[in-house]
Design a protein around this motif. Structure first.
Motif, short mmCIF file in Angstrom:
data_model
loop_
_atom_site.label_atom_id
_atom_site.label_comp_id
_atom_site.label_asym_id
_atom_site.label_seq_id
_atom_site.Cartn_x
_atom_site.Cartn_y
_atom_site.Cartn_z
N HIS A 31 0.84 -1.20 0.00
CA HIS A 31 0.00 0.00 0.00
C HIS A 31 0.88 1.25 0.00
O HIS A 31 2.06 1.20 0.32
N GLY A 32 0.27 2.37 -0.36
CA GLY A 32 1.02 3.62 -0.42
C GLY A 32 1.45 3.90 -1.85
O GLY A 32 0.67 3.71 -2.80
N PHE A 33 2.69 4.33 -2.03
CA PHE A 33 3.15 4.75 -3.35
C PHE A 33 3.10 3.63 -4.40
O PHE A 33 2.62 3.88 -5.52
N PRO A 34 3.56 2.38 -4.12
CA PRO A 34 3.54 1.36 -5.17
C PRO A 34 2.13 1.09 -5.70
O PRO A 34 1.91 1.02 -6.91
N GLN A 35 1.15 0.96 -4.79
CA GLN A 35 -0.21 0.68 -5.24
C GLN A 35 -0.81 1.87 -5.97
O GLN A 35 -1.51 1.72 -6.96
N LYS A 36 -0.51 3.07 -5.49
CA LYS A 36 -1.00 4.28 -6.17
C LYS A 36 -0.43 4.37 -7.59
O LYS A 36 -1.14 4.71 -8.54
N ALA A 37 0.86 4.03 -7.74
CA ALA A 37 1.47 4.04 -9.06
C ALA A 37 0.81 3.01 -9.97
O ALA A 37 0.55 3.26 -11.15
N ILE A 147 5.05 14.41 -6.12
CA ILE A 147 4.21 13.24 -5.90
C ILE A 147 4.24 12.83 -4.43
O ILE A 147 3.21 12.47 -3.84
N ARG A 148 5.43 12.91 -3.82
CA ARG A 148 5.56 12.58 -2.40
C ARG A 148 4.67 13.49 -1.55
O ARG A 148 3.91 13.02 -0.69
N ARG A 149 4.74 14.79 -1.81
CA ARG A 149 3.94 15.73 -1.04
C ARG A 149 2.44 15.51 -1.26
O ARG A 149 1.64 15.62 -0.33
N LYS A 150 2.09 15.18 -2.51
CA LYS A 150 0.67 14.96 -2.82
C LYS A 150 0.15 13.70 -2.14
O LYS A 150 -0.99 13.68 -1.63
N LEU A 151 0.95 12.64 -2.10
CA LEU A 151 0.51 11.42 -1.43
C LEU A 151 0.36 11.63 0.07
O LEU A 151 -0.59 11.14 0.68
N LEU A 152 1.30 12.36 0.67
CA LEU A 152 1.18 12.65 2.10
C LEU A 152 -0.04 13.52 2.37
O LEU A 152 -0.70 13.39 3.41
N GLU A 153 -0.34 14.40 1.41
CA GLU A 153 -1.54 15.23 1.55
C GLU A 153 -2.80 14.37 1.51
O GLU A 153 -3.79 14.67 2.19
N GLU A 154 -2.78 13.28 0.72
CA GLU A 154 -3.93 12.38 0.66
C GLU A 154 -4.18 11.67 1.98
O GLU A 154 -5.26 11.12 2.20
N CYS A 155 -3.18 11.64 2.84
CA CYS A 155 -3.33 11.01 4.16
C CYS A 155 -4.06 11.92 5.14
O CYS A 155 -4.40 11.50 6.26
N ASP A 156 -4.30 13.17 4.75
CA ASP A 156 -4.97 14.13 5.61
C ASP A 156 -6.48 14.02 5.40
O ASP A 156 -7.06 14.68 4.54
N TYR A 157 -7.13 13.18 6.19
CA TYR A 157 -8.56 12.93 6.01
C TYR A 157 -9.41 14.13 6.38
O TYR A 157 -10.52 14.31 5.85
N ASP A 258 -13.71 9.71 -3.58
CA ASP A 258 -12.30 9.85 -3.20
C ASP A 258 -11.72 11.22 -3.58
O ASP A 258 -11.26 11.44 -4.69
N PHE A 259 -11.71 12.12 -2.60
CA PHE A 259 -11.27 13.49 -2.84
C PHE A 259 -9.94 13.79 -2.15
O PHE A 259 -9.68 14.91 -1.75
N GLY A 260 -9.08 12.76 -2.06
CA GLY A 260 -7.78 12.97 -1.45
C GLY A 260 -6.83 13.74 -2.33
O GLY A 260 -6.04 14.56 -1.86
N CYS A 261 -6.87 13.48 -3.64
CA CYS A 261 -5.97 14.15 -4.59
C CYS A 261 -6.72 15.29 -5.27
O CYS A 261 -7.48 15.08 -6.20
N MET A 262 -6.51 16.50 -4.78
CA MET A 262 -7.21 17.67 -5.30
C MET A 262 -6.19 18.73 -5.73
O MET A 262 -5.10 18.83 -5.17
N VAL A 263 -6.57 19.52 -6.73
CA VAL A 263 -5.76 20.67 -7.16
C VAL A 263 -6.56 21.93 -6.86
O VAL A 263 -7.70 22.07 -7.33
N ALA A 353 4.03 21.47 -10.91
CA ALA A 353 3.26 20.37 -10.33
C ALA A 353 1.76 20.49 -10.63
O ALA A 353 1.10 19.51 -10.99
N LYS A 354 1.21 21.70 -10.49
CA LYS A 354 -0.23 21.86 -10.72
C LYS A 354 -0.60 21.50 -12.15
O LYS A 354 -1.65 20.87 -12.40
N VAL A 355 0.24 21.88 -13.10
CA VAL A 355 -0.04 21.58 -14.50
C VAL A 355 0.03 20.08 -14.75
O VAL A 355 -0.80 19.51 -15.48
N ILE A 356 0.97 19.40 -14.09
CA ILE A 356 1.08 17.95 -14.25
C ILE A 356 -0.20 17.27 -13.78
O ILE A 356 -0.73 16.37 -14.45
N TYR A 357 -0.73 17.69 -12.64
CA TYR A 357 -1.94 17.06 -12.11
C TYR A 357 -3.17 17.42 -12.94
O TYR A 357 -4.07 16.59 -13.12
#
Length: 395
Positions: A31-37, A147-157, A258-263, A353-357
């Protein structure tokens, strides 16, 4: 250390194996980065779509003290039933029946933030080793950190619950879009509780339904993206596991999960992105200024100025054609390779980063259109939500 060794073995397996089923089975255990990838690969590996979709609902479950966590959130007396519904990269989803109502309870994996940091320590080490090779693009380091910062942000419920509730309120009048109601009284940093939504998973809907119904989905999703841009809050995870098709009184609705990854966009960034999608520039200077607003560096703008207009036109080509766009005629990769190989570039092209997302969202739209051979008018479809509000957004 054990997790890092598993990741290295996974990398070796990915380089040596052509079996996506085998790779996705391994990803599902991490779980975490590998599964998200792996979930993200769903939008690229069309021929193995089902294999990577399993990473959303058939990953390896983890033991979770669900009843203790519910009790801490104030849910105790009155629980009628609870069952595991799905496993994702950051947490597990349970279907809860409580006091004659049904809820979706998303529970964060214990120690998931630590696992993500560990994963990216390994990624940083690999990138450090690769930087000594002539083919290495230094921009990859910044992308990996984003990507690291975005994934950690997704942990903020707590933040996710706020984003979901806010976007639900902003889009509450959209008749074809459904965002589950957040039960904020039960939410905390470990639990996110929503109303339960029953519907057909998107990957099943796209396999079963007619072309007209599939086109309805694509138009509705495009409208959802346009309205989200106008509101400055974009759902940036187009993975098929995040959508359900709900039938309400004989009419379909697109339920977004699932609204963890937002721009989040500022008013200036909203205006710049809307102008990019509308493509109504009087001169090149206006385009360059909008790219500057969206975060492109002066170095990148100066280096690539001769071809920036062409690159934007290729990436957003479906939005600029006033007709039903056929992706068989796009040839995006060929056109971009032709432009970028036309001369030696001193600096790598480094989108912010914002453009990538945001481009990830567009790629999701492109994927659903291309993989299902759907032809719609993107030009008119995106203008409806953007023009509806451009007086208050555009300067």
């Amino acid at each position: 250390m054990l997790r890092s060794l598993k990741l290295l073995m996974l990398l070796k397996k990915a380089l040596q194996s052509t079996s996506y089923d085998e790779i996705s089975a391994t990803l599902g255990k991490l779980h975490g980065f590998p599964q998200k990838a792996g979930q993200h690969l769903t939008l690229y590996l069309t021929d193995r779509f089902q294999s990577f979709y399993q990473l959303y609902n058939q990953g390896k479950p983890e033991p979770i003290r669900i009843h203790d966590l519910l009790k801490e959130a104030g849910i105790c007396d009155g629980i009628e039933d609870i069952a595991l519904a799905a496993q994702a990269s950051i947490g597990q989803v349970y279907r809860l029946r409580y006091k004659n109502k049904e809820y979706a309870v998303k529970v964060k994996y214990e120690g998931i933030e630590r696992k993500i940091r560990s994963d990216f320590s390994l990624v940083s080490f690999v990138l450090f080793c690769l930087k000594f090779f002539p083919f290495f693009n230094p921009a990859v380091i910044e992308v990996a950190d984003s990507i690291r910062r975005k994934l950690l942000e997704e942990c903020d419920y707590i933040k996710e619950a706020y984003s979901q509730q806010l976007l639900g309120e902003l889009l509450s009048k959209e008749k074809d879009i459904l965002i589950p109601r957040v039960e904020s009284q039960f939410c905390n940093d470990k639990l996110l509780v929503n109303e339960w939504i029953s519907g057909t998973p998107l990957h099943e809907f796209l396999k079963q339904e007619t072309a007209a119904q599939k086109q309805w989905f694509l138009r509705t999703y495009l409208h959802f993206v346009g309205r989200s841009i106008v509101e400055g809050l974009i759902h940036a995870d187009p993975h098929p596991g995040n959508f359900l098709i709900v039938n309400e009184k004989g009419a379909p609705k697109l339920a977004v999960l699932d609204f963890g990854c937002m721009v989040e966009l500022t008013n200036q960034e909203k205006g710049a992105l809307i102008r990019l999608l509308l493509g109504e520039y009087q001169n090149e200077d206006e385009l360059i200024e909008d790219l500057r607003i969206l975060g492109f560096t002066e170095t990148t703008l100066t280096e690539y100025q001769p071809v920036l207009g062409d690159i934007v036109s290729i990436l957003l080509e479906p939005f600029y054609y006033d007709g039903e766009y056929d992706f068989r005629h796009w040839r995006m990769q060929y056109k971009l390779n032709t432009i970028l190989s036309s001369r030696p570039w001193k600096e790598p092209l480094s989108p912010p980063a914002k453009v990538i997302y945001v481009m990830r969202v567009f790629h999701g739209l492109y994927f659903y259109a291309r993989s299902n051979d759907l032809k719609i008018n993107w030009y008119r479809g995106v203008r409806q939500p953007l023009n509806q509000h451009q007086e208050e957004v555009l300067p």
